[in-house]
Design a protein around this motif. Structure first.
Motif, PDB file in Angstrom:
ATOM      1  N   GLU A 498     -86.847  14.747  60.614  1.00 33.81           N
ATOM      2  CA  GLU A 498     -86.372  14.474  61.967  1.00 33.81           C
ATOM      3  C   GLU A 498     -87.571  14.063  62.808  1.00 33.81           C
ATOM      4  O   GLU A 498     -88.687  14.567  62.592  1.00 33.81           O
ATOM      5  CB  GLU A 498     -85.707  15.710  62.559  1.00 33.81           C
ATOM      6  CG  GLU A 498     -84.474  16.170  61.802  1.00 33.81           C
ATOM      7  CD  GLU A 498     -83.922  17.475  62.349  1.00 33.81           C
ATOM      8  OE1 GLU A 498     -84.591  18.051  63.255  1.00 33.81           O
ATOM      9  OE2 GLU A 498     -82.862  17.919  61.900  1.00 33.81           O
ATOM     10  N   GLU A 499     -87.354  13.178  63.743  1.00 35.27           N
ATOM     11  CA  GLU A 499     -88.459  12.721  64.583  1.00 35.27           C
ATOM     12  C   GLU A 499     -88.040  12.666  66.043  1.00 35.27           C
ATOM     13  O   GLU A 499     -86.861  12.515  66.369  1.00 35.27           O
ATOM     14  CB  GLU A 499     -88.948  11.345  64.121  1.00 35.27           C
ATOM     15  CG  GLU A 499     -87.938  10.241  64.272  1.00 35.27           C
ATOM     16  CD  GLU A 499     -88.519   8.885  63.921  1.00 35.27           C
ATOM     17  OE1 GLU A 499     -89.585   8.525  64.477  1.00 35.27           O
ATOM     18  OE2 GLU A 499     -87.920   8.196  63.093  1.00 35.27           O
ATOM     19  N   ARG A 500     -89.026  12.822  66.911  1.00 37.88           N
ATOM     20  CA  ARG A 500     -88.786  12.677  68.350  1.00 37.88           C
ATOM     21  C   ARG A 500     -90.097  12.277  69.011  1.00 37.88           C
ATOM     22  O   ARG A 500     -91.185  12.572  68.506  1.00 37.88           O
ATOM     23  CB  ARG A 500     -88.268  13.976  68.949  1.00 37.88           C
ATOM     24  CG  ARG A 500     -89.195  15.160  68.819  1.00 37.88           C
ATOM     25  CD  ARG A 500     -88.554  16.449  69.312  1.00 37.88           C
ATOM     26  NE  ARG A 500     -89.434  17.592  69.131  1.00 37.88           N
ATOM     27  CZ  ARG A 500     -90.371  17.983  69.984  1.00 37.88           C
ATOM     28  NH1 ARG A 500     -90.534  17.284  71.125  1.00 37.88           N
ATOM     29  NH2 ARG A 500     -91.127  19.030  69.758  1.00 37.88           N
ATOM     30  N   ASP A 501     -89.973  11.561  70.088  1.00 39.86           N
ATOM     31  CA  ASP A 501     -91.146  11.158  70.856  1.00 39.86           C
ATOM     32  C   ASP A 501     -91.565  12.286  71.787  1.00 39.86           C
ATOM     33  O   ASP A 501     -90.710  12.936  72.416  1.00 39.86           O
ATOM     34  CB  ASP A 501     -90.840   9.898  71.668  1.00 39.86           C
ATOM     35  CG  ASP A 501     -90.717   8.676  70.786  1.00 39.86           C
ATOM     36  OD1 ASP A 501     -91.276   8.693  69.672  1.00 39.86           O
ATOM     37  OD2 ASP A 501     -90.054   7.716  71.200  1.00 39.86           O
ATOM     38  N   THR A 512     -95.456  10.851  68.148  1.00 40.22           N
ATOM     39  CA  THR A 512     -94.247  11.147  67.389  1.00 40.22           C
ATOM     40  C   THR A 512     -94.371  12.498  66.703  1.00 40.22           C
ATOM     41  O   THR A 512     -95.342  12.734  65.975  1.00 40.22           O
ATOM     42  CB  THR A 512     -93.980  10.056  66.330  1.00 40.22           C
ATOM     43  OG1 THR A 512     -93.845   8.801  66.979  1.00 40.22           O
ATOM     44  CG2 THR A 512     -92.713  10.358  65.553  1.00 40.22           C
TER      45      THR A 512
END
Length: 583
Positions: A498-501, A512
């Motif tokens: 999962e990724e988010r800024d 990131t």
């Protein structure tokens, strides 16, 4: 296999059979309706069948939600006596594949009408987030009245593991999009690319990236790297507007294509309103000369500058080209060996025929040659590359026996492995993320496939899979370039994340944050090379993240070598990589 009933359906006749499924004409006695039944062939590889069956049924149920005049209606989905099936609308007519093969070429208005209808179907599917993945002429049915219907939603997909295990490409390679070839996630724009290939074929009589005698690997390279030719250069009577339409449909990157299939359909129906004027830049063939053309649509804004290159796709492309080069080299080497063998047989036959035709008691006159020519010939003999011995039944059976022994050892190992659920003893590392937390190993499975040599079944390859799992997640925060490189590595290793800024007051640019599921699937294939008397070990995530390839001579394929391989699998110190091929 003869089938008379599937669930409540009475089978009337078999209509066709493919690599994955069989289609029957059947009767639904409840309402006396004729239906088409598509089944999933039960003789698919055992290691893939459960996963393929699950996806077959799940995606067919999703496709059943589609109620559109250009989509074949799915009535029912089920499983009977271990056979998964789909009951769907029975169609009178022919497939587009049959129409194109029978000829003559279709009229332009017919081409635009058929492709527009299928684009309408794809746009409807896009609203539901459904991706077909196997758009091709064989999956487009045409009624006598001219209605086009798209078939096989959710049926064509095959797990990537099957592609690598069988050496073939999912579906029809000519219609794959670049992101499918590269193993990137796909959405409805992959179907738009495939429909663009179909349109090109209907107009030009061939698909855009095929060439005479091109290999499947060369074709995949061309799909990813080569611009499609202008259809007007192949067929001079085609309006220039189709160069523009195809350029948008066949963009290498999804962002370069039509974003919705409805836009594709609209341009096809209004191609006469699209004007093409000379300009210094082109939207028609990326990378073409600058004296080409630019398309102007009524009310359209001026074209934007081409988007910047996508580093992730470029990195994937580089890896693909490297892999294709390896595959191509191996394929060409095998072809060379076959040609040399055929030439040697012809030479031997010619020599025997010449000797049989020579009168008894006569001797052939020796050719006159100089001492210098003789000296050169002797030197050439000394430099000649030694050719591998041709496999005999004895040598093939000897290597087969070693592989069967290896299979027995690995089977016993996997049984103990699954019972013990050992901890991986080594350290698995990811670039920019460091070491993975402690992993538990399990879900081991080993099997083999055979081929026939002189009517004797011998092992072609042994397939081994297992998983390494941790309940912990690995978290890391990186800059955009580092995160992009890590994500490529994670996708190659088939690891979810999962990724988010995130923005920190100390940093001017966003970073990131990645949360990585530490679940790793490992695979190995032990492939026999009977001609060279060697065994090739093709490994993915075995002892280390990533792919590796080893080749061991038949003389070294013994219990010790397999045990060293087992140590590598467990992450223990081992000498497996030190074993050298003798072939």
């Amino acid at each position: 296999m003869t089938v008379s009933m599937l669930g409540r359906y009475q089978i009337v006749a078999q209509l066709g059979r493919g690599a994955m499924g069989t289609v029957y004409r059947a009767l639904d006695p409840a309402i006396e309706r004729t239906v088409a039944i598509k089944t999933l062939n039960p003789d698919l590889p055992d290691e893939n069948l459960p996963e393929v069956r699950e996806r077959f049924l799940r995606e067919a149920k999703s496709a059943g939600r589609l109620n559109h005049p250009n989509v074949v209606t799915v009535y029912d989905v089920g499983e009977a006596d271990g056979i998964a099936y789909i009951a769907m609308e029975y169609l009178e007519g022919r497939s587009l594949r049959q129409v194109l093969d029978a000829g003559p070429p279709l009229a332009l208005h017919t081409v635009t009408d058929i492709v527009s209808q299928i684009a309408d179907a794809l746009d409807y599917a896009q609203r539901y987030g459904i991706v077909h993945r196997d758009i091709k002429p064989a999956n487009i049915m045409l009624s006598p009245a001219g209605l086009a219907k798209l078939t096989d939603f959710g049926v064509a997909y095959m797990p990537s593991s099957s592609m690598t295990q069988t050496g073939t490409v999912l579906g029809s390679p000519k219609y794959l999009s670049p992101e499918q070839v590269l193993g990137l996630p796909v959405d409805g724009r992959a179907d738009i690319f495939a429909l663009g290939v179909v349109l090109f074929e209907m107009l030009a009589g061939r698909t855009p990236f095929e060439r005479p005698e091109i290999t499947v690997y060369g074709l995949m390279q061309s799909i990813c790297a080569d611009p499609a030719p202008r259809v007007t250069e192949l067929k001079r009577d085609i309006p220039e507007a189709f160069d523009s339409i195809l350029a948008r449909a066949l963009g290498k990157r999804p962002d370069d294509r039509y974003q919705r299939a409805a836009e594709f359909a609209s341009d096809l129906r209004n191609y006469k309103r699209i004007t093409v004027t000379p300009a210094d830049k082109t939207l028609i063939a990326p990378g073409a000369a600058a004296d080409a053309t630019v398309v102007v649509r009524p009310g359209a804004a001026p074209p934007e500058s081409p988007p910047a290159p996508d580093p992730e796709m470029e990195q994937r492309m580089s890896q693909l080209l490297s892999d294709l080069e390896t595959f191509s080299f191996n394929f060409e080497e095998e072809q060379r060996k076959l040609v040399e063998k055929a030439a040697a047989m012809m030479e031997e036959r010619a020599r025997a025929e010449a000797e049989a035709a020579q009168p008894q008691g006569t001797a052939s006159r020796p050719k006159a040659r100089s001492a210098l020519v003789g000296l050169l010939q002797e030197q050439a003999k000394g430099k000649a590359r030694p050719q591998p011995a041709r496999p005999t039944l004895e040598t093939v059976l000897a290597l087969d026996a070693k592989l069967r022994r290896a299979f027995d050892i690995l089977s016993e190992f996997v049984g103990e492995f699954n019972d013990a659920a050992p901890a991986f003893a080594g350290k698995l590392k990811l670039p920019y993320a460091g070491e993975l937390p402690g992993l538990t190993m399990g879900d081991g499975f080993v099997d083999f496939r055979t081929l026939k040599f002189m009517d004797k079944p011998v092992i072609d390859h042994i397939a081994l899979t297992y998983r390494m799992i941790s309940d912990e997640k690995l978290s890391v925060t990186l800059n955009k370039d580092e995160a992009r490189a890590l994500k490529v590595q994670l996708e190659r290793a088939e690891m979810k994340f999962e990724e988010r800024d995130v923005v920190h007051f100390l940093h001017r640019v966003p970073r990131t944050a990645l949360a990585i599921d530490c679940s790793v699937t490992a695979r190995a294939r032990l492939r026999a090379d009977y001609g060279a008397q060697a065994v090739e070990f093709l490994c993915q995530n075995i002892g280390a993240i990533g792919a590796a390839r080893y080749r061991i001579g038949a003389a070294q394929v013994n219990d010790e070598a397999i045990e060293e391989f087992g140590k590598r699998l467990l992450g223990l110190p081992n000498r497996f990589a030190e074993l050298k091929s003798e072939g």
